[in-house]
Structures are given as C-alpha cells and as structure tokens.
Design a protein around this motif. Structure first.
Motif, PDB file in Angstrom:
ATOM      1  N   HIS A 130       0.881  -1.207   0.036  1.00  0.00           N
ATOM      2  CA  HIS A 130      -0.076  -0.014  -0.042  1.00  0.00           C
ATOM      3  C   HIS A 130       0.727   1.229  -0.092  1.00  0.00           C
ATOM      4  O   HIS A 130       0.588   2.139   0.718  1.00  0.00           O
ATOM      5  CB  HIS A 130      -1.186  -0.160   1.216  1.00  0.00           C
ATOM      6  CG  HIS A 130      -1.854  -1.295   1.352  1.00  0.00           C
ATOM      7  ND1 HIS A 130      -2.757  -1.463   0.621  1.00  0.00           N
ATOM      8  CD2 HIS A 130      -1.705  -2.243   2.248  1.00  0.00           C
ATOM      9  CE1 HIS A 130      -3.446  -2.786   0.915  1.00  0.00           C
ATOM     10  NE2 HIS A 130      -2.648  -3.273   1.726  1.00  0.00           N
ATOM     11  N   LYS A 131       1.831   1.201  -0.840  1.00  0.00           N
ATOM     12  CA  LYS A 131       2.806   2.382  -0.980  1.00  0.00           C
ATOM     13  C   LYS A 131       2.169   3.647  -1.725  1.00  0.00           C
ATOM     14  O   LYS A 131       1.114   3.450  -2.644  1.00  0.00           O
ATOM     15  CB  LYS A 131       4.025   1.957  -1.525  1.00  0.00           C
ATOM     16  CG  LYS A 131       4.853   1.125  -0.831  1.00  0.00           C
ATOM     17  CD  LYS A 131       6.036   0.720  -1.633  1.00  0.00           C
ATOM     18  CE  LYS A 131       7.177  -0.112  -0.679  1.00  0.00           C
ATOM     19  NZ  LYS A 131       8.419  -0.201  -1.564  1.00  0.00           N
ATOM     20  N   LYS A 132       2.314   4.751  -1.271  1.00  0.00           N
ATOM     21  CA  LYS A 132       1.678   5.885  -1.872  1.00  0.00           C
ATOM     22  C   LYS A 132       2.252   6.085  -3.317  1.00  0.00           C
ATOM     23  O   LYS A 132       1.616   6.751  -4.169  1.00  0.00           O
ATOM     24  CB  LYS A 132       2.238   7.413  -1.322  1.00  0.00           C
ATOM     25  CG  LYS A 132       1.572   7.393   0.222  1.00  0.00           C
ATOM     26  CD  LYS A 132       2.309   8.460   0.880  1.00  0.00           C
ATOM     27  CE  LYS A 132       1.582   8.746   2.245  1.00  0.00           C
ATOM     28  NZ  LYS A 132       2.131  10.007   2.828  1.00  0.00           N
ATOM     29  N   SER A 133       3.253   5.400  -3.759  1.00  0.00           N
ATOM     30  CA  SER A 133       3.783   5.482  -5.179  1.00  0.00           C
ATOM     31  C   SER A 133       3.271   4.471  -6.204  1.00  0.00           C
ATOM     32  O   SER A 133       3.612   4.569  -7.267  1.00  0.00           O
ATOM     33  CB  SER A 133       5.440   4.986  -4.986  1.00  0.00           C
ATOM     34  OG  SER A 133       5.733   3.760  -4.547  1.00  0.00           O
TER      35      SER A 133
END
Length: 231
Positions: free
Chosen positions: A133-136
């Motif tokens: 669930h990375k912002k990237s």
C-alpha cells in the motif's frame, strides 16, 4: 503419470514463475517431449544446482546422463528464451519463429528483451507498491503502462503482437502481462487497454495454457519425473 525414459531432456520448473511458464509454453508449442521436475524456490534440488549454480528456473538438461558424470560436459540451457528457441528450432508447427524472414525473429527478440529489461523490473516495483500500500503505487503502475500502451497499440489493427499471426513474442510476454493484470484486477478490468485484455483472455482460455500450468508433485518429495503436458 510418472515417467522413467532416461533419454528425454529434463526441465526443472517452478509452477508460477513467469520464466518457467515461458519455457513450458515453448516446449509444448514445439510438441517436444521433456521430463519435468517441479521445484520450489526455498528448497532447490542439488542436482539442479550442480548443473546451473545460479539457482534460478527454468533449467533444461538435454543430456542428463552426461551431467551425472564428473568433468563431463552436458548441454544445459538455463535461460527461458533460449529454451523456447531450442524447442522451436527443432519443431515449429505454428511458424512462431516466422522462419521465412530472419528480420522478424530479431524484432521479436528485441521486444522480448525490452520486456525483460524494462517492463519486468517496473512490474516488480508495482507489485510491491500494491502489496504494501505504498503511496507510489499509481506512479509505479504508470511506468509499467508505458510498455503496456505500446502493446495495446500493436494490437489495434492486429490479433497478435507481431501482426495477424501468433509468434514467439506473444508467448514469451504472456506470463508477464498475466502478472500485470493480476496486481490490481479491478483497475485492470476498466483500464484503457481493451485489445490487450482480449489478447490475454484468448491465451489464458486456450487448452495450451491449461497444459502449461498443470501442477506436478515436487521432485524432492517423490523423486519422480513427469512428462510435460501429460499430467
């Protein structure tokens, strides 16, 4: 059914590895007979590591009687595209190498290299971003889409990646596009790539893919080999 034909080549394979999937597809398309030894990443057979120390699948041992003899050379192929080429150069009933035009094969190999060197690393980053669930995640997916959009464009006016005839490139890229489609299924199904979705679905629904994805007992558990495609 377990097989004991000692004259057949042996393929070390991991069921869901895209490179191993690629090799199995090539062998099945070429209608070649090989014995498959199923492995898992965490517990690799000593026999496989002895002939291919890098420890990755697929590994094809063409002369395993020689491989068992110390200081005796055996024919080992441990790159997935090379295994596909080995098989299809022996028999190419669907003309996947488009042998009448050598420039076509080079164009296929160039596309496959871009998949392996550019798209695959980006895909791994995207998969991790989704998993954790990375912002990237969106940016990572968009880097993958640069290649995906090119494939979509290729399919706008053709049924396959190199034109109206299936080729080596279609089957070499298939396992990786399958992975991309599975990272975020909801997004993928509404993404602006309808031609690629149709291309992928046609391949995944074909009996060939079912054969290529057959599950075999692990070699280290049973020490039995199985004829690829006959499970």
């Amino acid at each position: 059914m377990p097989q004991s034909n000692s004259n057949l080549p042996i393929l070390y394979s991991l069921q869901h590895c895209p490179y191993a999937m690629r090799a199995r597809l090539g062998i099945l398309l070429a209608q070649q007979s090989v014995l498959i030894r199923a492995v898992v990443t965490k517990k690799k057979p000593a026999e496989m590591l002895a002939v291919s120390p890098k420890g990755t699948v697929p590994v094809l041992v063409i002369d395993h009687s020689a491989a068992a003899v110390e200081n005796c050379d055996a024919t080992i192929i441990d790159e997935s595209v090379d295994i596909m080429l080995w098989a299809l150069k022996l028999s190419d009933p669907e003309n996947l190498l488009q042998g009448e035009d050598s420039s076509e094969l080079e164009a296929m190999l160039a596309l496959i290299r871009r998949n392996d060197k550019e798209f695959k690393p980006n895909l791994e980053v995207y998969k991790l971003a989704k998993r954790f669930h990375k912002k990237s995640e969106v940016a990572d997916r968009q880097r993958c889409e640069e290649f995906v959009a090119e494939l979509e464009s290729r399919l706008e006016n053709a049924n396959y990646l190199m034109g109206d005839q299936a080729s080596l490139a279609d089957y070499a890229l298939l396992p990786f596009i399958r992975q991309f489609a599975r990272v975020d299924r909801k997004w993928y199904l509404q993404s602006p790539y309808p031609k690629l979705r149709d291309w992928l679905n046609r391949h995944l629904q074909a009996p060939l893919f079912t054969k290529a994805m057959a599950k075999y007992p692990l070699w280290l558990d049973c020490h039995e080999t199985f004829l690829l495609g006959e499970n």
